[in-house]
Design an enzyme around this catalytic site. Structure first.
Site, mmCIF file in Angstrom:
data_model
loop_
_atom_site.group_PDB
_atom_site.id
_atom_site.type_symbol
_atom_site.label_atom_id
_atom_site.label_comp_id
_atom_site.label_asym_id
_atom_site.label_seq_id
_atom_site.Cartn_x
_atom_site.Cartn_y
_atom_site.Cartn_z
ATOM 1 C CD GLU A 97 -24.144 15.931 -20.256
ATOM 2 O OE1 GLU A 97 -23.608 15.451 -19.095
ATOM 3 O OE2 GLU A 97 -23.386 17.235 -20.576
ATOM 4 C CD GLU A 107 -23.858 22.605 -22.610
ATOM 5 O OE1 GLU A 107 -22.733 21.592 -23.178
ATOM 6 O OE2 GLU A 107 -24.485 21.697 -22.279
#
Length: 376
Positions: free
Chosen positions: A164, A268
Site C-alpha cells: 500500500e 485479499e
C-alpha cells in the site's frame, strides 16, 4: 423421504433450510473430494488468510487443509507483530503458523515486510516523531528484512515486500519510510528481500490499484521499480470488492497490469455485502462511525444469489487471464472476517464462501464451478 435425503447426501446436492427471514442456514452437502484446492488443479493457486488464533480449532484447520493450497497470515507476520522493540524479535507465532503449513503441504505467502500501518514507529522515526536520518532508517529496514526473510529462507514461497505505497489521491503515500529515506525506499526494500532469499518470489501489494482513479499511479510505480532493477515477480491486487463493484472497471484494471508484462495475483479477496459510504478497498484509517446493519440474523436468499453471481463474474474473468496465477481469500469464514469491524465497528457481514457455521454458501458452489471449468 428418507430415501431422498440419503440420495441427496450421496450426490452432494444442496440441502437448504430457511430461517424466519428467508436466509439460508444450511448450505451444501459435500462429497468428500469436493474442494476449491482440488477444483483449481494446476490452473491457479487458491489461498486464504489465516487467523493464527484459531490454529487450535480442528474444524477451522480442517477447512483450511481441505480447501486451500496456500496460506497468508492475517497479522502475525506484520512488522509490529514480530519486532517488539529495537533488536527484539518475537517469532513464536510466525514459527507456529509456518510449521502448520509445512505439516500439511500448504505453501506460505509472507505478508508483509514494509507497510505504513501495523509497524513499529522506531523503524523510521525518532521518539519525538521526526523522521530518522536516511542512513539510520535504511539500516533499520535492511536489518529487519534481512532478519525476517533470512530466518524463513527456503520456506516462504513469496513475500509482499511493500504494501500500500500508492496514495488514494495519486502518487506515493506519505509513509514513515518515504519521509525518512525518500522514494527509493521501495527499490531498496526489494533489493534487500532479494538478497535475503534469492529464490522467494517478490510482490508489490495494494488495494484498488486496478480501479480507474488509482490505476495510473499503481502502474507508474511498478514500472519505475522494474526499470530501476527491482525484481517484481507479481503485482498483488487485493480485491476488496462490493456487491456493486463495476466488473468492467475491474477487468480494465487487471488487463492493464498484465498488458504491461506483470504477473498478477488477487491477494485479499472478499465481497462486502453491507452498504457503506465510501468505495471498496482497505484503507484501515477510513472508518465510518455509523452504518446500516441489515443482516444480523443471516443473509437473505436474494443477497446470497447476488453474492454468488458476483463471485462467479469475478472468477470467470480471473481464470480467463493466463497471467493471473493466485487468488487468496482474506479469511476463511464469515465468523472471522475483518469486515465485521470495517468500515463500521460491530456489524454482521457475510463476504466469504463459508458461513459462520463453517458451511459452504451458494457462492462456494459458483466458484467451484468456475474453477472446475477452467482446470478441466
Amino acid at each position: 423421504m428418507k430415501w431422498f435425503l440419503g440420495m441427496a447426501t450421496v450426490l452432494g446436492l444442496a440441502a437448504i433450510v430457511l430461517g424466519p427471514r428467508g436466509q439460508i442456514w444450511g448450505q451444501t452437502s459435500r462429497v468428500e473430494d469436493k474442494s476449491l484446492r482440488a477444483a483449481a488443479g494446476k490452473r491457479v493457486q487458491i489461498g486464504v488468510a489465516v487467523n493464527t488464533g484459531l490454529l487450535g480449532d480442528a474444524t477451522y484447520t480442517g477447512l483450511i487443509k481441505r480447501e486451500f493450497g496456500s496460506v497468508t497470515a492475517e497479522n502475525c507476520m506484520k512488522p509490529a507483530s514480530i519486532l517488539k522493540a529495537p533488536g527484539e524479535y518475537d517469532f513464536a507465532e510466525t514459527d507456529r503458523f509456518i510449521e502448520f503449513a509445512e505439516r500439511n503441504g500448504i505453501e506460505v505467502i509472507g505478508h508483509t515486510l514494509v507497510w505504513h500501518s501495523q509497524s513499529p514507529s522506531f523503524l523510521f522515526a525518532s521518539a519525538d516523531g521526526k523522521p530518522l536520518p536516511r542512513d539510520e532508517a535504511l539500516r533499520n529496514m535492511r536489518e529487519y528484512i534481512t532478519k525476517v526473510v533470512g530466518r524463513y529462507r527456503g520456506r516462504i514461497n513469496g513475500w509482499d515486500v511493500v504494501n500500500e505505497a500508492v496514495a488514494d489521491g495519486g502518487g506515493l503515500r506519505q509513509t514513515p519510510a518515504l519521509r525518512a529515506i525518500g522514494e527509493d525506499y521501495l527499490l531498496k526494500a526489494f533489493q534487500y528481500a532479494a538478497e535475503a532469499d534469492p529464490k522467494a518470489e517478490l510482490y508489490y501489494n495494494d488495494y484498488n490499484i486496478e480501479l480507474d482513479y488509482k490505476r495510473a499511479s499503481g502502474l507508474e510505480l511498478v514500472r519505475k521499480l522494474r526499470e530501476a532493477g527491482a525484481r517484481i515477480d507479481a503485482v498483488g491486487i487485493q480485491g476488496h470488492y462490493l456487491l456493486t463493484s463495476d466488473m468492467a472497471e475491474i477487468q480494465r484494471g487487471v488487463k492493464a497490469y498484465t498488458d504491461a508484462g506483470f504477473k498478477v495475483m488477487i491477494t485479499e479477496l472478499d465481497v462486502d455485502v453491507l452498504p457503506r459510504a465510501g468505495q471498496g478497498g482497505a484503507d484501515v484509517s477510513a472508518l465510518e462511525r455509523t452504518g446500516m446493519n441489515p443482516y444480523v440474523e443471516g443473509l437473505p436468499n436474494d443477497k446470497q444469489a447476488e453474492l454468488a453471481a458476483k463471485y462467479g463474474q469475478l472468477f470467470d474473468f480471473f481464470l480467463a487471464q493466463p497471467n493471473l496465477t493466485r487468488i487468496t481469500f482474506w479469511g476463511a469464514t464469515d465468523a472471522h472476517t475483518w469486515l465485521n469491524g470495517f468500515p463500521v465497528r460491530g456489524r454482521t457481514n457475510h463476504p466469504l464462501l463459508f458461513d459462520r457455521k463453517y458451511q459452504p454458501k451458494p457462492a462456494y458452489d459458483r466458484v467451484w464451478q468456475s474453477l472446475t471449468r477452467a482446470s478441466g
